[in-house]
Scaffold this motif. Structure first.
Motif, PDB file in Angstrom:
ATOM      1  N   VAL A 103       0.610  -1.304   0.130  1.00  0.00           N
ATOM      2  CA  VAL A 103      -0.040  -0.086  -0.005  1.00  0.00           C
ATOM      3  C   VAL A 103       1.015   1.148  -0.027  1.00  0.00           C
ATOM      4  O   VAL A 103       1.639   1.496   1.009  1.00  0.00           O
ATOM      5  N   ILE A 104       0.595   2.033  -0.960  1.00  0.00           N
ATOM      6  CA  ILE A 104       1.515   3.407  -1.087  1.00  0.00           C
ATOM      7  C   ILE A 104       1.094   4.369   0.140  1.00  0.00           C
ATOM      8  O   ILE A 104      -0.160   4.160   0.660  1.00  0.00           O
ATOM      9  N   PRO A 105       1.903   5.277   0.569  1.00  0.00           N
ATOM     10  CA  PRO A 105       1.302   6.012   1.870  1.00  0.00           C
ATOM     11  C   PRO A 105       0.193   7.044   1.235  1.00  0.00           C
ATOM     12  O   PRO A 105      -0.513   7.302   2.264  1.00  0.00           O
ATOM     13  N   THR A 106       0.076   7.408   0.110  1.00  0.00           N
ATOM     14  CA  THR A 106      -0.926   8.243  -0.424  1.00  0.00           C
ATOM     15  C   THR A 106      -2.087   7.700  -1.049  1.00  0.00           C
ATOM     16  O   THR A 106      -2.898   8.409  -1.912  1.00  0.00           O
ATOM     17  N   VAL A 107      -2.652   6.439  -0.688  1.00  0.00           N
ATOM     18  CA  VAL A 107      -3.679   5.812  -1.339  1.00  0.00           C
ATOM     19  C   VAL A 107      -4.808   6.552  -0.921  1.00  0.00           C
ATOM     20  O   VAL A 107      -4.978   6.835   0.352  1.00  0.00           O
ATOM     21  N   SER A 108      -5.670   6.800  -2.043  1.00  0.00           N
ATOM     22  CA  SER A 108      -7.125   7.131  -1.465  1.00  0.00           C
ATOM     23  C   SER A 108      -8.233   6.669  -2.314  1.00  0.00           C
ATOM     24  O   SER A 108      -9.447   7.357  -1.933  1.00  0.00           O
ATOM     25  N   ALA A 109      -7.889   5.802  -3.383  1.00  0.00           N
ATOM     26  CA  ALA A 109      -9.073   5.658  -3.975  1.00  0.00           C
ATOM     27  C   ALA A 109     -10.015   4.293  -3.348  1.00  0.00           C
ATOM     28  O   ALA A 109     -11.025   4.384  -3.520  1.00  0.00           O
ATOM     29  N   ILE A 110      -9.463   3.887  -2.250  1.00  0.00           N
ATOM     30  CA  ILE A 110      -9.986   2.527  -1.736  1.00  0.00           C
ATOM     31  C   ILE A 110     -10.030   2.872  -0.199  1.00  0.00           C
ATOM     32  O   ILE A 110      -8.894   3.251   0.367  1.00  0.00           O
ATOM     33  N   ASP A 111     -10.834   2.269   0.683  1.00  0.00           N
ATOM     34  CA  ASP A 111     -10.599   2.347   1.997  1.00  0.00           C
ATOM     35  C   ASP A 111     -10.173   0.944   2.560  1.00  0.00           C
ATOM     36  O   ASP A 111     -10.757  -0.160   2.511  1.00  0.00           O
ATOM     37  N   ILE A 112      -8.756   0.985   2.497  1.00  0.00           N
ATOM     38  CA  ILE A 112      -8.168  -0.283   2.819  1.00  0.00           C
ATOM     39  C   ILE A 112      -8.402  -1.020   4.133  1.00  0.00           C
ATOM     40  O   ILE A 112      -8.831  -2.067   4.081  1.00  0.00           O
ATOM     41  N   PRO A 113      -8.507  -0.270   5.278  1.00  0.00           N
ATOM     42  CA  PRO A 113      -9.075  -0.731   6.404  1.00  0.00           C
ATOM     43  C   PRO A 113     -10.428  -1.650   6.298  1.00  0.00           C
ATOM     44  O   PRO A 113     -10.628  -2.505   6.813  1.00  0.00           O
ATOM     45  N   GLY A 126       4.424  -1.389   3.599  1.00  0.00           N
ATOM     46  CA  GLY A 126       4.289   0.093   3.019  1.00  0.00           C
ATOM     47  C   GLY A 126       5.545   0.128   2.060  1.00  0.00           C
ATOM     48  O   GLY A 126       6.558  -0.763   1.990  1.00  0.00           O
ATOM     49  N   GLY A 127       5.393   1.203   1.385  1.00  0.00           N
ATOM     50  CA  GLY A 127       6.635   1.439   0.325  1.00  0.00           C
ATOM     51  C   GLY A 127       6.129   2.108  -1.083  1.00  0.00           C
ATOM     52  O   GLY A 127       5.094   2.896  -0.896  1.00  0.00           O
ATOM     53  N   GLY A 128       6.964   2.023  -1.841  1.00  0.00           N
ATOM     54  CA  GLY A 128       6.770   2.628  -3.140  1.00  0.00           C
ATOM     55  C   GLY A 128       6.143   1.786  -4.221  1.00  0.00           C
ATOM     56  O   GLY A 128       6.505   0.552  -4.169  1.00  0.00           O
ATOM     57  N   SER A 129       5.795   2.557  -5.292  1.00  0.00           N
ATOM     58  CA  SER A 129       5.014   1.856  -6.388  1.00  0.00           C
ATOM     59  C   SER A 129       6.016   0.703  -7.181  1.00  0.00           C
ATOM     60  O   SER A 129       5.847  -0.333  -7.368  1.00  0.00           O
ATOM     61  N   ASP A 130       7.287   1.127  -7.351  1.00  0.00           N
ATOM     62  CA  ASP A 130       8.374   0.526  -8.309  1.00  0.00           C
ATOM     63  C   ASP A 130       8.540  -0.738  -7.323  1.00  0.00           C
ATOM     64  O   ASP A 130       8.739  -1.806  -7.900  1.00  0.00           O
ATOM     65  N   GLU A 131       8.892  -0.663  -6.224  1.00  0.00           N
ATOM     66  CA  GLU A 131       9.353  -1.969  -5.368  1.00  0.00           C
ATOM     67  C   GLU A 131       8.127  -2.931  -5.110  1.00  0.00           C
ATOM     68  O   GLU A 131       8.466  -4.154  -5.293  1.00  0.00           O
ATOM     69  N   PHE A 132       6.872  -2.514  -5.220  1.00  0.00           N
ATOM     70  CA  PHE A 132       5.722  -3.064  -5.225  1.00  0.00           C
ATOM     71  C   PHE A 132       5.680  -4.040  -6.397  1.00  0.00           C
ATOM     72  O   PHE A 132       5.348  -5.278  -6.490  1.00  0.00           O
ATOM     73  N   ILE A 133       5.887  -3.302  -7.578  1.00  0.00           N
ATOM     74  CA  ILE A 133       5.830  -4.098  -8.755  1.00  0.00           C
ATOM     75  C   ILE A 133       6.975  -5.088  -9.052  1.00  0.00           C
ATOM     76  O   ILE A 133       6.436  -6.346  -9.342  1.00  0.00           O
ATOM     77  N   THR A 134       7.987  -4.782  -8.508  1.00  0.00           N
ATOM     78  CA  THR A 134       9.127  -5.708  -8.455  1.00  0.00           C
ATOM     79  C   THR A 134       8.614  -7.063  -7.505  1.00  0.00           C
ATOM     80  O   THR A 134       9.110  -8.055  -8.063  1.00  0.00           O
ATOM     81  N   ALA A 135       8.233  -6.733  -6.465  1.00  0.00           N
ATOM     82  CA  ALA A 135       7.724  -7.593  -5.530  1.00  0.00           C
ATOM     83  C   ALA A 135       6.637  -8.750  -5.981  1.00  0.00           C
ATOM     84  O   ALA A 135       6.682  -9.869  -5.801  1.00  0.00           O
ATOM     85  N   ILE A 136       5.838  -8.031  -6.673  1.00  0.00           N
ATOM     86  CA  ILE A 136       4.723  -8.827  -7.356  1.00  0.00           C
ATOM     87  C   ILE A 136       5.307  -9.769  -8.353  1.00  0.00           C
ATOM     88  O   ILE A 136       4.826 -11.097  -8.640  1.00  0.00           O
ATOM     89  N   THR A 137       6.118  -9.324  -9.154  1.00  0.00           N
ATOM     90  CA  THR A 137       6.525 -10.078 -10.454  1.00  0.00           C
ATOM     91  C   THR A 137       7.761 -11.129  -9.825  1.00  0.00           C
ATOM     92  O   THR A 137       7.709 -12.114 -10.582  1.00  0.00           O
ATOM     93  N   ASP A 138       8.247 -10.927  -8.764  1.00  0.00           N
ATOM     94  CA  ASP A 138       9.179 -11.992  -8.268  1.00  0.00           C
ATOM     95  C   ASP A 138       8.275 -13.116  -7.447  1.00  0.00           C
ATOM     96  O   ASP A 138       9.137 -13.847  -6.705  1.00  0.00           O
ATOM     97  N   GLY A 139       7.140 -12.780  -7.158  1.00  0.00           N
ATOM     98  CA  GLY A 139       6.343 -13.746  -6.309  1.00  0.00           C
ATOM     99  C   GLY A 139       6.268 -13.509  -4.808  1.00  0.00           C
ATOM    100  O   GLY A 139       5.578 -14.162  -4.083  1.00  0.00           O
ATOM    101  N   SER A 140       6.871 -12.254  -4.084  1.00  0.00           N
ATOM    102  CA  SER A 140       6.840 -12.285  -2.871  1.00  0.00           C
ATOM    103  C   SER A 140       5.666 -11.150  -2.199  1.00  0.00           C
ATOM    104  O   SER A 140       5.590 -11.085  -1.073  1.00  0.00           O
ATOM    105  N   TYR A 165      -3.646   2.370  -9.162  1.00  0.00           N
ATOM    106  CA  TYR A 165      -4.075   0.914  -9.737  1.00  0.00           C
ATOM    107  C   TYR A 165      -4.127  -0.056  -8.654  1.00  0.00           C
ATOM    108  O   TYR A 165      -3.353   0.012  -7.669  1.00  0.00           O
ATOM    109  N   LEU A 166      -4.933  -1.111  -8.969  1.00  0.00           N
ATOM    110  CA  LEU A 166      -4.664  -2.334  -8.147  1.00  0.00           C
ATOM    111  C   LEU A 166      -3.953  -3.174  -8.997  1.00  0.00           C
ATOM    112  O   LEU A 166      -4.267  -3.473 -10.092  1.00  0.00           O
ATOM    113  N   ALA A 167      -2.910  -3.760  -8.714  1.00  0.00           N
ATOM    114  CA  ALA A 167      -1.832  -4.405  -9.308  1.00  0.00           C
ATOM    115  C   ALA A 167      -1.922  -5.914  -8.847  1.00  0.00           C
ATOM    116  O   ALA A 167      -1.738  -6.190  -7.753  1.00  0.00           O
TER     117      ALA A 167
END
Length: 288
Positions: A92-102, A121-135, A262-264
């Motif tokens: 979840v990025i620090p500035t998410v506003s499109a959905i109510d995560i809790p 928590g973190g940034g979009s780029d690291e999340f994309i990497t984590a999704i592609t590597d399966g973590s 985006y939801l990725a």
């Protein structure tokens, strides 16, 4: 293997034993027995410090994969009987506003109480990497409209235009609207250079051929707003992350930065928990 992972992550045999719900002597004995069997030292130990060794790091990577595979086998077996189990890791990025995560995760937990949920928590780029590597199973991203995510499945959650944020006593506070050209001589606070949170603003100014000076960089929205309150700087942020406050003013910006949330997720062999989360969220948004 669970003991090795626990010691590596906790940096302590005592905390690892507590986490694994065993006495420390039993955990230490099992680790020593494994080291003897492998013929290598997995951890360097002193009376005050525990550090993983190079052979330990190599073993740890495989141990984690093996534990993940074992957990996946259990969750797949449960899914065959209609149960959803396992672990769901969401970024979840620090500035998410499109959905109510809790609220969304609360509903998911009520529907699937046997799923353990890990928020990162973190940034979009690291999340994309984590999704592609399966973590990581899924993530909410925030990116410029001209730099959509690659290598992952996505659905658009929201498109938004940033506004300028200034202190109530700033010279521009009374302006009803601004152009990027009006901000050429101003000083800014923004996210670090090259991060997804900043790229939309940099691209907007580049497209308008307007140079801007970023004097302060920060990763926290709260810190950015604090600097706006106490220094004569301007921030460009999503309206959704700006609180109602008498000491802050927001001003629309013609031609200002835009961001897409985006939801990725990965389409490659998603876990039953990930499938349930993605399906539930996308279906609820299509109904709404």
């Amino acid at each position: 293997m669970r003991y090795i992972v626990a010691v590596a992550e906790e940096g302590s045999f005592t905390r690892a034993a507590k986490r694994c719900h065993v006495v420390q002597s039993a955990l230490s004995h099992q680790v020593k027995a494994l080291e003897h069997e492998l013929g290598v030292t997995l951890f360097a130990r002193t009376s005050r410090k525990v550090e993983i060794t190079a052979p330990g790091e190599a073993f740890l990577a495989s141990a984690r994969r093996s534990l993940d595979a074992a957990e996946r086998a259990v969750s797949d077996a449960a899914a065959a009987t209609g149960q959803v189990r396992g672990t769901l890791t969401i970024g979840v990025i620090p500035t998410v506003s499109a959905i109510d995560i809790p609220a969304i995760l609360g509903e998911f937990h009520r529907t699937h109480p046997d799923v353990r949920i890990r928020l990162r928590g973190g940034g979009s780029d690291e999340f994309i990497t984590a999704i592609t590597d399966g973590s990581m199973d899924a993530a909410v991203l925030g990116l410029s409209e001209t730099t959509p995510p690659k290598g992952v499945n996505t659905t658009v959650l929201a498109r938004e235009r940033f506004v300028a944020v200034v202190s109530a006593d700033h010279a521009l506070a009374a302006r009803p609207r601004l152009r990027l050209e009006d901000l050429a001589e101003e000083t800014f606070v923004d996210f670090p250079d090259g991060t997804p949170g900043r790229i939309p603003s940099d691209l907007a100014f580049q497209a308008a051929s307007v140079r801007r000076e970023v004097a302060f960089e920060a990763m926290s929205t709260d810190l950015i707003l604090g600097l706006v309150r106490h220094t004569p700087v301007i921030a460009l942020l999503s309206p959704a992350v700006i609180p109602d406050s008498e000491d802050l003013c927001t001003i629309p910006v013609t031609g200002g930065p835009t961001r897409v949330q985006y939801l990725a997720w990965s389409s490659f062999n998603p876990t039953p928990a990930a499938q349930a989360f993605i399906s539930g969220l996308t279906e609820s948004r299509s109904i709404g």
